[in-house]
Design an enzyme around this catalytic site. Structure first.
Site, PDB file in Angstrom:
ATOM      1  N   LYS A  63      11.418  10.816  11.311  1.00  0.00           N
ATOM      2  CA  LYS A  63      11.052   9.473  11.311  1.00  0.00           C
ATOM      3  C   LYS A  63      12.061   8.275  11.653  1.00  0.00           C
ATOM      4  O   LYS A  63      13.005   8.067  10.835  1.00  0.00           O
ATOM      5  CB  LYS A  63      10.330   8.984   9.952  1.00  0.00           C
ATOM      6  N   ASN A  69       4.078   0.754   2.158  1.00  0.00           N
ATOM      7  CA  ASN A  69       3.804  -0.314   3.297  1.00  0.00           C
ATOM      8  C   ASN A  69       4.070  -1.755   2.476  1.00  0.00           C
ATOM      9  O   ASN A  69       3.452  -1.836   1.685  1.00  0.00           O
ATOM     10  CB  ASN A  69       2.514  -0.150   3.912  1.00  0.00           C
ATOM     11  N   LYS A 110      11.845   2.884   6.085  1.00  0.00           N
ATOM     12  CA  LYS A 110      11.902   4.379   5.755  1.00  0.00           C
ATOM     13  C   LYS A 110      13.034   4.722   5.143  1.00  0.00           C
ATOM     14  O   LYS A 110      13.463   5.615   4.393  1.00  0.00           O
ATOM     15  CB  LYS A 110      11.552   5.133   6.738  1.00  0.00           C
ATOM     16  N   SER A 144      -3.176  -2.443   5.796  1.00  0.00           N
ATOM     17  CA  SER A 144      -4.431  -2.798   6.121  1.00  0.00           C
ATOM     18  C   SER A 144      -5.576  -1.685   5.649  1.00  0.00           C
ATOM     19  O   SER A 144      -5.289  -0.865   5.000  1.00  0.00           O
ATOM     20  CB  SER A 144      -4.626  -2.984   7.633  1.00  0.00           C
ATOM     21  N   ARG A 150       1.010  -1.270  -0.106  1.00  0.00           N
ATOM     22  CA  ARG A 150      -0.134  -0.056   0.174  1.00  0.00           C
ATOM     23  C   ARG A 150       1.053   1.265   0.009  1.00  0.00           C
ATOM     24  O   ARG A 150       1.858   1.378   1.002  1.00  0.00           O
ATOM     25  CB  ARG A 150      -1.022   0.159   1.192  1.00  0.00           C
ATOM     26  N   GLU A 208       4.824   7.171   2.287  1.00  0.00           N
ATOM     27  CA  GLU A 208       5.414   5.769   2.485  1.00  0.00           C
ATOM     28  C   GLU A 208       4.926   4.869   1.627  1.00  0.00           C
ATOM     29  O   GLU A 208       3.904   4.751   1.078  1.00  0.00           O
ATOM     30  CB  GLU A 208       5.486   5.560   4.000  1.00  0.00           C
ATOM     31  N   GLU A 236       6.676   1.206  12.135  1.00  0.00           N
ATOM     32  CA  GLU A 236       5.451   1.176  11.311  1.00  0.00           C
ATOM     33  C   GLU A 236       4.282   1.013  12.366  1.00  0.00           C
ATOM     34  O   GLU A 236       4.550   0.928  13.697  1.00  0.00           O
ATOM     35  CB  GLU A 236       5.299  -0.245  10.635  1.00  0.00           C
ATOM     36  N   GLY A 237       3.121   1.627  11.721  1.00  0.00           N
ATOM     37  CA  GLY A 237       1.962   1.167  12.731  1.00  0.00           C
ATOM     38  C   GLY A 237       1.427   2.748  12.947  1.00  0.00           C
ATOM     39  O   GLY A 237       0.418   2.567  13.902  1.00  0.00           O
ATOM     40  N   ARG A 290      -8.019   7.518   4.852  1.00  0.00           N
ATOM     41  CA  ARG A 290      -8.150   7.714   6.437  1.00  0.00           C
ATOM     42  C   ARG A 290      -8.070   9.271   6.411  1.00  0.00           C
ATOM     43  O   ARG A 290      -7.380  10.096   5.773  1.00  0.00           O
ATOM     44  CB  ARG A 290      -6.914   7.242   7.256  1.00  0.00           C
TER      45      ARG A 290
END
Ligand code: ADP
Ligand code: MG
Ligand code: MG
Length: 481
Positions: free
Chosen positions: A367, A148, A309, A153, A129, A146, A371-372, A457
């Protein structure tokens, strides 16, 4: 183009307070009844769900920029694959970071172990993603936040619970339904997992999903498992945590991964991307056991590392992307979505980047290799962090990135267990869009390479970052204009 996008309906919404309250309750119920749910953070229970945070109205995204991101996804998939197979590049990107960042070092060690032993399974599956914010600082264009490569998800939640179609219907906006783009992300990702299972070519083999010990984002995960069951009812899906794997699974002499007496064809990770998922040696051993097995991994350890990253930052340095993407037109299209990314190694370039960030921290995001969500630093925290590790190798654990400035829109953010009054509920928000891609490979040969859908989102402008299941972001659906 104007920085302010026109809302899809005029705001505030023209309903009386009672009708507004009725609408919200009805839409909450519709959303949860169609799978828009999550476990409660405050009262975790295996038996109950609360409604996922969502925006009452869809956010607006310019069609041309949406299509630009959609169009480059296959090239990004291929780029990720090529990077994951380039040992020298992965090592050069990560060598300084692994000296100071324990989690990335552990991942890299696992990779080195596999390199020394020899990879068992040449096939691999990527469910990727690529995330974007629309930048309105100079011109209006999508910029990549970024890429993923593990546990990407929200395909399930955003494509299976199309709340905004219901909202439009309730508001009598049937003539506007066409602005909501079709989104088949869940079917696309699940089909790719099934294709990997078919490639493994053993009728009795199973698909294994690795999850966290407490999965908040349960609906999104279950959507995939249930979609696989819908498409291919004969395929068994087993769900385990890494801890359970360490107790229950084993490798056969021929390196088959065996769990519950079944041979695993495909391992789909929905966990394993955070140090919090490894309580100790047991979970790391389980990860290594899976990596050593003949199962097709989604992702394998190389893909996981290709999503760091640090790799993203290295690809943005002049000439590097172009090494991997031979078609100059494609490379130019990809480069257009990059924003400024800077290494912070203990050298002259790193010193320059540190100085730049100290001079104007509000222009950047700092950064780590995590992740997350919730790991980055902003503003004054950037300055504090950089001052604290100014002369230390620890700097190499981080990268610096230009801050992207998305357009502010107005919307109603609906969250569980909150009362909303029509006037106070309208707030200023920004949206991040993700484009899903699938790639299935056998060694260097690419068997499938697709763009399969999107997600969106939305968060309050006052919140630097969040995560839908962290409760700060709201599931949204892209509307193009
Ligand atoms: P993670 O892998 O933890 O999701 P991200 O790079 O996506 O890391 O950063 C998390 C969040 O931080 C993003 O969802 C976005 O809200 C914010 N963010 C990250 N990079 C930028 C950027 N360059 N400009 C503005 N916001 C950013
Ligand atoms: Mg990420
Ligand atoms: Mg992210």
């Amino acid at each position: 183009m104007a920085a302010n996008l026109n809302p899809c309906i005029s705001l505030p919404i023209s309903l009386g307070e009672n009708d507004f309250q009725d609408l919200i309750q009805k839409v909450k119920d519709w959303t949860i009844m169609h799978g828009g749910g999550m476990r409660s953070k405050t009262q975790f229970s295996d038996d109950s769900l609360t409604v996922v945070p969502f925006t009452l109205l869809p956010s607006v995204f310019p069609r041309s920029e949406f299509q630009k991101a959609v169009a480059i996804q296959p090239a990004l998939n291929e780029l990720t694959h090529r990077v994951s197979n380039d040992h020298e590049f992965l090592f050069s990107c990560l060598e300084k970071t692994i000296e100071v960042d324990e989690f990335t070092r552990n991942l890299f060690k696992l990779y080195e172990t596999m390199r020394n032993e020899g990879f068992t399974q040449p096939r691999c599956l990527g469910l990727l993603r690529s995330d974007y914010l629309l930048d309105v600082c100079n011109s209006t264009s999508v910029k990549q936040v970024e890429m993923n490569t593990i546990a990407s998800s929200f395909a399930g939640l955003t494509s299976s619970a199309p709340t905004h179609r219901f909202v439009f219907q309730q508001l009598g906006l049937l003539n506007k339904l066409s602005v909501l783009p079709v989104n088949n992300a869940l079917q696309g990702l699940s089909s790719a997992i099934i294709k990997a299972w078919e490639l493994f070519n053993e009728k009795d083999s199973v698909i294994l999903v690795i999850i966290e010990n407490q999965s908040m984002n349960i609906c999104d995960q279950r959507f995939h498992q249930f979609e696989i069951a819908r498409q291919r009812p004969e395929i068994k899906v087993i769900v385990k945590t890494l801890t359970q794997m360490s107790n229950e699974a084993k490798l056969s002499d021929s390196k088959s991964l065996l769990v519950q007496g079944k041979k695993v064809a495909v391992v789909y990770y929905r966990a394993g991307y955070s140090p919090d998922h490894y309580f100790g040696e047991a979970e790391w051993s389980a990860r290594l056991m899976i990596e050593r097995s003949t199962a097709i991994k989604c992702p394998n350890i190389q893909y996981h590392l290709a999503g760091t990253k640090k790799v993203q930052q290295a690809l943005a340095t002049p000439g590097t992307l172009e090494r991997f993407v031979k078609d100059p037109k494609k490379a130019a299209e990809i480069r257009k979505v990059f924003t400024g990314l800077y290494a912070l190694d203990l050298d002259e370039n790193g010193d320059k980047a540190v100085q730049m960030a100290l001079d104007s921290p509000d222009r950047f995001v700092l950064k780590p290799q995590r992740e997350g969500g919730g790991n980055n630093l902003y503003g004054e925290d950037i300055r504090k962090k950089l001052i604290s590790c100014m002369k230390s190798k620890e700097r190499s654990a981080w990268i610096l990135m230009d801050k992207i400035n998305p357009p502010v829109q107005k919307n109603y953010l609906i969250r569980p267990n909150q009362d909303f009054k029509k006037n106070s509920a309208l707030c200023e928000v920004v949206s991040e869009m993700g484009i899903f891609g699938t790639i299935l490979c056998d060694g260097d040969e690419i068997l499938i390479n697709k763009q399969v859908g999107h997600m969106m989102r939305t968060k309050l402008t006052s919140c630097n970052e969040g995560g839908v299941h962290a409760g700060d972001d709201a599931a949204d659906i892209v509307v193009t204009e």
